[in-house]
Design an enzyme around this catalytic site. Structure first.
Site, PDB file in Angstrom:
ATOM      1  N   SER A  45     -12.575   2.039  -0.433  1.00 43.12           N
ATOM      2  CA  SER A  45     -11.958   3.310  -0.044  1.00 43.12           C
ATOM      3  C   SER A  45     -10.952   3.776  -1.082  1.00 43.12           C
ATOM      4  O   SER A  45     -10.577   4.953  -1.108  1.00 43.12           O
ATOM      5  CB  SER A  45     -11.264   3.173   1.319  1.00 43.12           C
ATOM      6  OG  SER A  45     -10.126   2.323   1.221  1.00 43.12           O
ATOM      7  N   ARG A  69     -14.370 -12.956  -0.840  1.00 44.72           N
ATOM      8  CA  ARG A  69     -13.617 -13.577   0.250  1.00 44.72           C
ATOM      9  C   ARG A  69     -14.515 -14.219   1.299  1.00 44.72           C
ATOM     10  O   ARG A  69     -14.135 -15.224   1.919  1.00 44.72           O
ATOM     11  CB  ARG A  69     -12.696 -12.527   0.901  1.00 44.72           C
ATOM     12  CG  ARG A  69     -11.475 -12.224   0.055  1.00 44.72           C
ATOM     13  CD  ARG A  69     -10.577 -11.173   0.666  1.00 44.72           C
ATOM     14  NE  ARG A  69      -9.318 -11.095  -0.076  1.00 44.72           N
ATOM     15  CZ  ARG A  69      -8.443 -10.118   0.046  1.00 44.72           C
ATOM     16  NH1 ARG A  69      -8.688  -9.106   0.872  1.00 44.72           N
ATOM     17  NH2 ARG A  69      -7.319 -10.128  -0.658  1.00 44.72           N
ATOM     18  N   LYS A 115       1.576 -11.874  -5.358  1.00 44.01           N
ATOM     19  CA  LYS A 115       0.898 -10.602  -5.586  1.00 44.01           C
ATOM     20  C   LYS A 115       1.418  -9.522  -4.649  1.00 44.01           C
ATOM     21  O   LYS A 115       1.612  -8.371  -5.053  1.00 44.01           O
ATOM     22  CB  LYS A 115      -0.609 -10.795  -5.394  1.00 44.01           C
ATOM     23  CG  LYS A 115      -1.466  -9.544  -5.512  1.00 44.01           C
ATOM     24  CD  LYS A 115      -2.934  -9.916  -5.330  1.00 44.01           C
ATOM     25  CE  LYS A 115      -3.813  -8.694  -5.183  1.00 44.01           C
ATOM     26  NZ  LYS A 115      -3.885  -7.856  -6.387  1.00 44.01           N
ATOM     27  N   GLY A 129      -6.043  -3.789  -7.198  1.00 44.95           N
ATOM     28  CA  GLY A 129      -6.974  -2.692  -6.992  1.00 44.95           C
ATOM     29  C   GLY A 129      -6.297  -1.339  -7.015  1.00 44.95           C
ATOM     30  O   GLY A 129      -6.849  -0.367  -7.552  1.00 44.95           O
ATOM     31  N   SER A 173       0.821  -1.209   0.000  1.00 46.16           N
ATOM     32  CA  SER A 173       0.000   0.000   0.000  1.00 46.16           C
ATOM     33  C   SER A 173       0.856   1.260   0.000  1.00 46.16           C
ATOM     34  O   SER A 173       0.567   2.227  -0.717  1.00 46.16           O
ATOM     35  CB  SER A 173      -0.930  -0.003   1.218  1.00 46.16           C
ATOM     36  OG  SER A 173      -1.821  -1.090   1.170  1.00 46.16           O
ATOM     37  N   GLU A 185      -8.810  -6.336   5.130  1.00 48.28           N
ATOM     38  CA  GLU A 185      -7.829  -7.228   4.516  1.00 48.28           C
ATOM     39  C   GLU A 185      -7.283  -8.257   5.500  1.00 48.28           C
ATOM     40  O   GLU A 185      -6.697  -9.262   5.104  1.00 48.28           O
ATOM     41  CB  GLU A 185      -6.670  -6.419   3.937  1.00 48.28           C
ATOM     42  CG  GLU A 185      -5.850  -5.670   4.969  1.00 48.28           C
ATOM     43  CD  GLU A 185      -4.955  -4.620   4.321  1.00 48.28           C
ATOM     44  OE1 GLU A 185      -3.755  -4.640   4.611  1.00 48.28           O
ATOM     45  OE2 GLU A 185      -5.456  -3.802   3.536  1.00 48.28           O
ATOM     46  N   SER A 228     -12.230   0.474   5.382  1.00 48.27           N
ATOM     47  CA  SER A 228     -10.769   0.631   5.274  1.00 48.27           C
ATOM     48  C   SER A 228     -10.299   2.071   5.433  1.00 48.27           C
ATOM     49  O   SER A 228      -9.459   2.561   4.683  1.00 48.27           O
ATOM     50  CB  SER A 228     -10.277   0.069   3.921  1.00 48.27           C
ATOM     51  OG  SER A 228     -10.683  -1.261   3.757  1.00 48.27           O
TER      52      SER A 228
END
Length: 449
Positions: free
Chosen positions: A179, A357, A423, A104, A31, A326, A207
């Site tokens: 978000s 998920r 990832k 994302g 992030s 997450e 988030s």
């Protein structure tokens, strides 16, 4: 959630032989790395990113920015300080093609950047990326003056026709599904002619720590960001037009990716140290200190990092994870091994992530003998004795690490496509087996009390 993948590339999740005792150096935050790349690309001068994460999501971001004309060079950092990226801003241009994969941050953060480019920029990605919501960014950019062709889908694939500038101004969006819609607009806003005022309208924002991360990083780069409403950063954000400063930034370890290793300490009654855990951070993963302590462990934060110690007991938890969604897969895995029921709330938006998920966790844990039910906004988990079997990951990195956590206490868990962890966490399997080999003490792993 997509259908069951074919049983290929099965990885036998290692069973813990005793309480773990290890130090695990976790790579940099995805992030932070991807936000830093965007801000550096839009800056008025070159900058350095030290210890950036090199994973599929961050490499996709770097390649996309290179396609738009930004220079990103490999180096050893100022004064040979270690691996780093030198980011050299340049005039953004098309035509270009951006492969978002299933990231994302790439699919949402870069359309506003593309609107500032001179020429068309086409966005495409993995099949699952076509199913992930993008309407918040598309509709907002159109309202701010951008031209976008998406055939009315509100999703990928699409083309942003950059005009070299964007007017900006005030815009309302519904960011209740992600978000990242808010962060996407804020990151590029200093380059908009009028800046931007983003007002969220709709259900509660998920988030929030990720939006706070965006705001903090913008301010550190010299942007003026105001959150004028009485709700703080929850509803309105204003970014003034300005030049962004090139920075020399060291990327924090990814605290969410530390989760499976901390979970290992909790489940086995062992001890794991994560070096360089920051004393102050906007990363959602910092909430693990409180959540996993409530589930039966204890932690100590020192200058060296965070040391988490399991007590030999795993307790159930009733928790709202809306700000830290997450973390849900890993918490669900621990909860399935606890001594009492858990309720995970506030995470309905996880149905729109890399996969659904909530449905995936329910199906896969129950396939091992668990008792998980979906609620309107989360999961109810009643612990049951689990058996081995194939755990499908649906190309979702956090499902893969959750399966590895279950495998510590359940013999015979086989993780389908564990490589999907690349990832955000390269060489997860190496780190995992290294943790188990480095100092497992000879005693039975902690079980339900």
């Amino acid at each position: 959630m997509t259908g069951n993948p074919v049983h290929t590339a099965l990885w036998p999740a290692p069973l813990a032989s005793g309480p773990v005792d290890a130090t695990v150096s976790v790579p940099g935050s995805k992030s932070v790395t991807n936000r830093a790349l965007v801000l550096a690309a839009l800056s008025s001068e070159p900058g350095w990113l030290r210890r950036p994460l090199r994973s599929r999501d961050t490499l996709l971001m770097a390649e996309a920015l290179r396609a738009l004309g930004v220079g990103i060079e490999e180096g050893m950092g100022p004064e040979g300080s270690g691996e780093a990226w030198r980011v050299i801003p340049a005039g953004l241009h098309g035509p270009a093609t951006v492969d978002v994969g299933n990231a994302g941050t790439v699919m949402r953060f870069l359309p506003p950047v593309a609107a500032l480019a001179d020429g068309p920029v086409r966005f495409d990605g993995d099949p699952r990326s076509y199913e992930r919501p993008l309407h918040g960014v598309i509709d907002a950019l159109r309202a701010l003056g951008a031209r976008i062709d998406d055939d009315g889908r509100g999703a990928l694939p699409m083309t942003v026709h950059g005009a070299g500038a964007l007017d900006g101004g005030a815009v309302e969006i519904d960011a209740s599904s992600s978000s990242q819609f808010v962060s996407a607009l804020l990151l590029s806003a200093p380059r908009f002619n009028q800046g931007v005022e983003v007002r969220h309208v709709g259900a509660a924002l998920p988030s929030l720590p990720h939006i706070r991360m965006t705001v903090d990083m913008l301010r550190a780069a010299g942007a003026q960001v105001d959150t004028p409403d009485s709700g703080g950063e929850r509803n309105v954000w204003r970014v003034s037009p300005s030049a962004l400063l090139g920075r020399d930034l060291t990327i924090e370890p990814d605290l969410s990716n530390a989760q499976p290793f901390l979970a290992a300490a909790l489940i086995t009654g062992g001890r794991v140290t994560i070096p360089d855990w920051p004393a102050r951070t906007t990363q959602p993963g910092d909430a693990l200190r409180e959540i996993f302590t409530e589930m039966g462990g204890s932690c100590e934060l020192t200058e060296e990092g965070l040391t988490f110690t399991g007590s030999g007991r795993v307790r159930g938890i009733d928790v709202d994870l809306g700000d830290v969604g997450e973390l849900t897969p890993g918490i669900a895995a621990v909860a399935a091994l606890a001594d009492s029921e858990s309720v995970l709330r506030g995470v309905a938006h996880l149905r729109l992530h890399e996969t659904d998920r909530l449905a995936a966790l329910t199906k896969e844990i129950n396939a091992l003998g668990g008792d998980v039910t979906e609620t309107e906004d989360g999961l109810r988990i009643r612990p049951r004795p689990l058996l081995g079997g194939v755990f499908h990951t649906y190309d979702d990195h956090r499902l893969a690490t959750a399966a590895a956590v279950l495998g510590l206490a359940v013999e015979g868990v086989q993780v389908e496509n564990v490589a999907t962890t690349g990832k955000t966490l390269p060489d997860f399997t190496g780190l995992w087996t290294g943790m188990l080999d480095s100092g497992a003490r000879t005693a039975a792993p902690a079980r339900r009390a």
